[in-house]
Design a protein around this motif. Structure first.
Motif, PDB file in Angstrom:
ATOM      1  N   UNK A   1      69.591 -15.441 115.838  1.00  0.00           N
ATOM      2  CA  UNK A   1      69.586 -16.010 116.751  1.00  0.00           C
ATOM      3  C   UNK A   1      67.439 -15.633 116.993  1.00  0.00           C
ATOM      4  N   UNK A   2      67.697 -17.289 117.217  1.00  0.00           N
ATOM      5  CA  UNK A   2      65.998 -17.585 116.663  1.00  0.00           C
ATOM      6  C   UNK A   2      65.186 -16.626 117.457  1.00  0.00           C
ATOM      7  N   UNK A   3      63.682 -16.774 117.534  1.00  0.00           N
ATOM      8  CA  UNK A   3      63.790 -15.642 118.201  1.00  0.00           C
ATOM      9  C   UNK A   3      62.764 -16.359 120.063  1.00  0.00           C
ATOM     10  N   UNK A   4      62.629 -17.418 119.629  1.00  0.00           N
ATOM     11  CA  UNK A   4      63.156 -18.457 120.903  1.00  0.00           C
ATOM     12  C   UNK A   4      63.739 -17.732 121.980  1.00  0.00           C
ATOM     13  N   UNK A   5      65.407 -18.009 120.687  1.00  0.00           N
ATOM     14  CA  UNK A   5      66.576 -17.531 121.946  1.00  0.00           C
ATOM     15  C   UNK A   5      66.329 -16.431 122.174  1.00  0.00           C
ATOM     16  N   UNK A   6      65.852 -15.361 121.029  1.00  0.00           N
ATOM     17  CA  UNK A   6      65.370 -13.534 121.982  1.00  0.00           C
ATOM     18  C   UNK A   6      64.371 -13.653 122.928  1.00  0.00           C
ATOM     19  N   UNK A   7      63.892 -14.204 123.095  1.00  0.00           N
ATOM     20  CA  UNK A   7      63.074 -14.716 124.236  1.00  0.00           C
ATOM     21  C   UNK A   7      63.242 -15.135 125.102  1.00  0.00           C
TER      22      UNK A   7
ATOM     23  N   UNK B   1      69.719  -3.863 126.795  1.00  0.00           N
ATOM     24  CA  UNK B   1      70.371  -5.220 127.454  1.00  0.00           C
ATOM     25  C   UNK B   1      70.231  -5.979 125.961  1.00  0.00           C
ATOM     26  N   UNK B   2      69.071  -6.512 126.090  1.00  0.00           N
ATOM     27  CA  UNK B   2      69.011  -7.679 124.638  1.00  0.00           C
ATOM     28  C   UNK B   2      70.086  -7.284 123.327  1.00  0.00           C
ATOM     29  N   UNK B   3      70.040  -6.181 123.535  1.00  0.00           N
ATOM     30  CA  UNK B   3      70.187  -5.249 122.004  1.00  0.00           C
ATOM     31  C   UNK B   3      69.485  -5.616 121.052  1.00  0.00           C
ATOM     32  N   UNK B   4      67.620  -5.191 121.205  1.00  0.00           N
ATOM     33  CA  UNK B   4      66.995  -5.180 120.759  1.00  0.00           C
ATOM     34  C   UNK B   4      65.686  -3.797 119.982  1.00  0.00           C
TER      35      UNK B   4
END
Length: 177
Positions: free
Chosen positions: A1-7, A34-37
């Motif tokens: 997943x890209x940084x923008x998708x993670x954002x 919740x995001x998994x990061x």
């Protein structure tokens, strides 16, 4: 997943978590989980909890504005208020977290103002002004109709948040039962 998708994932998760726990009651740890990061990664995407909250608030207001614009564009002649009201009711039924996030925005800004932080609410007030202007223009720039529409919407928000079910006497004469 890209940084923008993670954002984007963080913003969606933040809406959910802040809607449930408010600004003060929501930790960045629960959002990261919740995001998994990890929390350090979360803070590479956003510099602070405040920035996460403000991004979630902006998204919520933008999505609501888009909802009203699309409803107005697709409404039959003379049917803009009803179409926008129906679209908002549909949003409440299918995406209640955005409604709860709206209410949490008001509480967070009031709390910040009470503690002397007059800057926190600035971007939220700007977003709310844009939302109000969207509604105002869709309703033909009629001040009374705009005020009435917003008042009815706030009544809907209050009744839903207080848990009054559809058909309850509190809804009588207001909104769709």
């Amino acid at each position: 997943m890209s940084a923008e998708e993670r954002r984007e994932s963080v913003i969606r998760a933040a809406i959910t978590e802040f809607a449930r726990g408010g600004y003060s009651g929501t930790s960045t740890e629960v959002i990261a989980r919740r995001v998994g990061v990890s929390q350090p990664y979360l803070f590479r995407l956003f510099p602070s909890k405040r920035a996460i909250f403000l991004a979630a608030a902006a998204r919520c207001l933008e999505d609501t504005g888009r909802l009203f614009r699309e409803a107005a564009e697709n409404a039959p002649p003379g049917g803009v208020p009803a179409a926008m009201g129906a679209a908002y009711q549909d949003m409440i039924e299918r995406d209640r977290e955005k409604l709860l996030m709206q209410m949490q925005m008001y509480v967070a800004v009031a709390s910040a103002e009470a503690s002397g932080d007059h800057e926190f609410g600035h971007p939220i007030r700007e977003g709310w002004q844009q939302l109000r202007d969207t509604i105002h223009l869709a309703l033909g720039a009629d001040e009374d109709e705009t005020a009435g529409f917003l008042a009815e919407g706030m009544l809907m928000n209050t009744l839903v948040c207080l848990g009054y079910p559809a058909g309850h006497p509190m809804w009588a004469g207001h909104c769709k039962d």
